[in-house]
Enzyme design. Structure first.
Site, PDB file in Angstrom:
ATOM      1  CG  HIS A  79      -1.289   6.056  -2.414  1.00 15.27           C
ATOM      2  ND1 HIS A  79      -2.260   6.456  -2.907  1.00 15.27           N
ATOM      3  CD2 HIS A  79      -1.725   5.834  -0.830  1.00 15.27           C
ATOM      4  CE1 HIS A  79      -3.949   5.401  -2.587  1.00 15.27           C
ATOM      5  NE2 HIS A  79      -3.097   5.655  -1.546  1.00 15.27           N
TER       6      HIS A  79
ATOM      7  CG  HIS B 236      -7.603   3.989   0.064  1.00 16.40           C
ATOM      8  ND1 HIS B 236      -7.202   3.395  -1.245  1.00 16.40           N
ATOM      9  CD2 HIS B 236      -6.962   3.704   0.841  1.00 16.40           C
ATOM     10  CE1 HIS B 236      -6.313   3.806  -0.748  1.00 16.40           C
ATOM     11  NE2 HIS B 236      -6.214   4.637   0.216  1.00 16.40           N
TER      12      HIS B 236
ATOM     13  CG  ASP C 219      -0.716  10.910  -5.200  1.00 20.12           C
ATOM     14  OD1 ASP C 219      -0.093   9.092  -5.287  1.00 20.12           O
ATOM     15  OD2 ASP C 219      -1.846  11.371  -5.389  1.00 20.12           O
TER      16      ASP C 219
ATOM     17  CD  GLU D 111      -7.060   6.373   4.988  1.00 16.92           C
ATOM     18  OE1 GLU D 111      -6.224   6.518   5.508  1.00 16.92           O
ATOM     19  OE2 GLU D 111      -7.913   5.770   4.680  1.00 16.92           O
TER      20      GLU D 111
ATOM     21  CG  HIS E 170      -2.174   1.165   0.715  1.00 14.08           C
ATOM     22  ND1 HIS E 170      -3.485   0.423   1.274  1.00 14.08           N
ATOM     23  CD2 HIS E 170      -2.551   2.143   1.023  1.00 14.08           C
ATOM     24  CE1 HIS E 170      -4.017   1.705   1.071  1.00 14.08           C
ATOM     25  NE2 HIS E 170      -3.406   2.785   0.780  1.00 14.08           N
TER      26      HIS E 170
ATOM     27  CG  ASP F 225      -1.321   5.396   3.155  1.00  9.08           C
ATOM     28  OD1 ASP F 225      -1.669   5.819   1.906  1.00  9.08           O
ATOM     29  OD2 ASP F 225      -2.233   6.726   3.997  1.00  9.08           O
TER      30      ASP F 225
ATOM     31  N   GLY G 186      -9.879   8.208  -1.810  1.00  8.78           N
ATOM     32  CA  GLY G 186     -10.599   9.176  -2.123  1.00  8.78           C
ATOM     33  C   GLY G 186     -11.754   9.104  -0.877  1.00  8.78           C
TER      34      GLY G 186
END
Length: 374
Positions: free
Chosen positions: A28, A214, A30, A217, A26, A313, A187
């Protein structure tokens, strides 16, 4: 349940952690850029940053992520995404991502990102995916030439609050033989359930493409159930709020664990939790359990038999890495080599890879940890 104090002092020196073979599920893209890269790409793109010196920018991003303000946390991604709008920028970010994995001792990673957020410069989503594929390939080949073992695949995210999930799902299917291994919904979780993306999820099910969503969370048990039932998720992105469906009581000095139906389903079927401890604390995902690292329910989930995996993350926003997250587990819960190896085995078994590749990955982990034991 034993506390870290009851299990004794940490047994894994910091110098050992980085050399251990690790699996990252997991992460990202960006959220994994180098501050210096953000500064250089921003200058080339004419994008204004709040701070223009790399080290200061890194501090600003981490402070924003730690501020407790969702607005400030999300603003950090506005800057990273803004500089990732050209093929050259995407290739560079993907290549450097692999370089940073190697430096972190990661032998397999599944990097996720949302192609729909990288079309402002005129790229199609397909072109963006190809640029990332090229960058990852360049990084892997360079690592192999330098004697490092690493493999990296892509997970494509659709944004929960947007309307392009069916396009993204088709892109996942179209690129299944070009390094794309799964689909995710990212998102805002609360208020944007998977049912809004039923067409995409049904296409993926029909095409037998893996899904990790996701869930658990920013929303609770209902969101996890929805990810499993509507989304047919094989893994849960974060998933830490499954702990809210668990009761632990002391009876005559013995901990008695009672699982709710959702927790029982997740544990008994080995559905992997993609836990990101530092990020969970930043976003308030585990606020019900406390705000200190030692209050994170990751240890309770691990000790009660859940398939826990550990990831960073967003490396930049959280100022962490897989090594950093494992170091925190060693510090706050007294984890030893056996625990860390089990976490890596969990991740290897849950990776979206063919059985033969997962077996080979487990072999790499076994060999690497045996070397440390020896």
């Amino acid at each position: 349940m034993l506390t870290s104090a009851e299990r004794g002092p940490a047994r894994v020196p910091d110098r050992v952690l980085r050399d251990l073979p690790k699996v990252c599920l997991h992460d990202h893209l960006d959220g994994a850029l180098r501050p210096a890269t953000v500064v250089e790409l921003a200058a080339a793109a004419g994008h204004r940053l709040p701070v223009e010196e790399p080290e200061a920018l890194g501090r600003w991003i981490r402070a924003s992520a730690d501020s407790g303000s969702l607005v400030r946390y999300l603003e950090t991604f506005q800057h990273t995404v803004a500089v990732m709008q050209s093929p050259e920028a995407l290739v560079r970010c993907a290549r450097e991502y692999v370089e940073d994995l190697v430096a972190d001792g990661v032998v397999h990673a599944e990097v996720r990102w949302a192609p729909e957020q990288h079309t402002a410069g005129g790229l199609s989503m397909a072109e963006a995916v190809e640029a990332v594929r090229l960058g990852l390939s360049e990084g892997v080949l360079a690592a192999e030439d330098a004697g490092h073992i690493v493999s990296v695949t892509q997970i494509l995210c659709a944004m929960r609050h947007a309307e392009r999930s069916l396009e993204v799902a088709r892109l996942v299917v179209d690129n299944r033989d070009r390094g794309v291994v799964a689909f995710d919904l990212a998102g805002p979780e609360d208020g944007f359930p998977p049912v809004r993306h039923r067409a995409a999820l049904e296409l993926l099910a029909d095409e037998l493409m893996p899904v990790t969503l996701h869930a658990g969370e920013a929303a609770g048990i209902g969101s996890i159930r929805d990810a499993l039932a509507t989304g047919r998720a094989l893994r849960l992105g974060h998933g830490v709020r499954i702990a809210e469906d668990i009761e632990i009581e002391e009876e005559d000095g013995v901990a008695v664990v009672t699982l709710g139906r959702t927790a029982e389903w997740v544990r008994d079927r080995g559905i992997a939790l993609e836990v990101c401890p530092t990020s969970n604390l930043q976003t308030g995902a585990v606020a019900a359990f406390g705000t200190a690292p030692e209050r994170h329910p990751v240890d309770m989930l691990y000790r009660t038999g859940f398939t826990v995996t550990i990831s960073p993350d967003n490396r930049l926003m959280s100022g962490t890495s897989v090594t950093g997250e494992l170091a925190s587990l060693v510090t706050h819960f007294g984890y030893g080599l056996e625990d860390l190896e089990q976490l890596q085995r969990n991740a290897a078994a849950a990776a979206f890879l063919p059985l033969e590749d997962r077996s080979a990955l487990e072999g790499i982990i076994t060999e690497g940890f045996e070397g440390m034991h020896g």
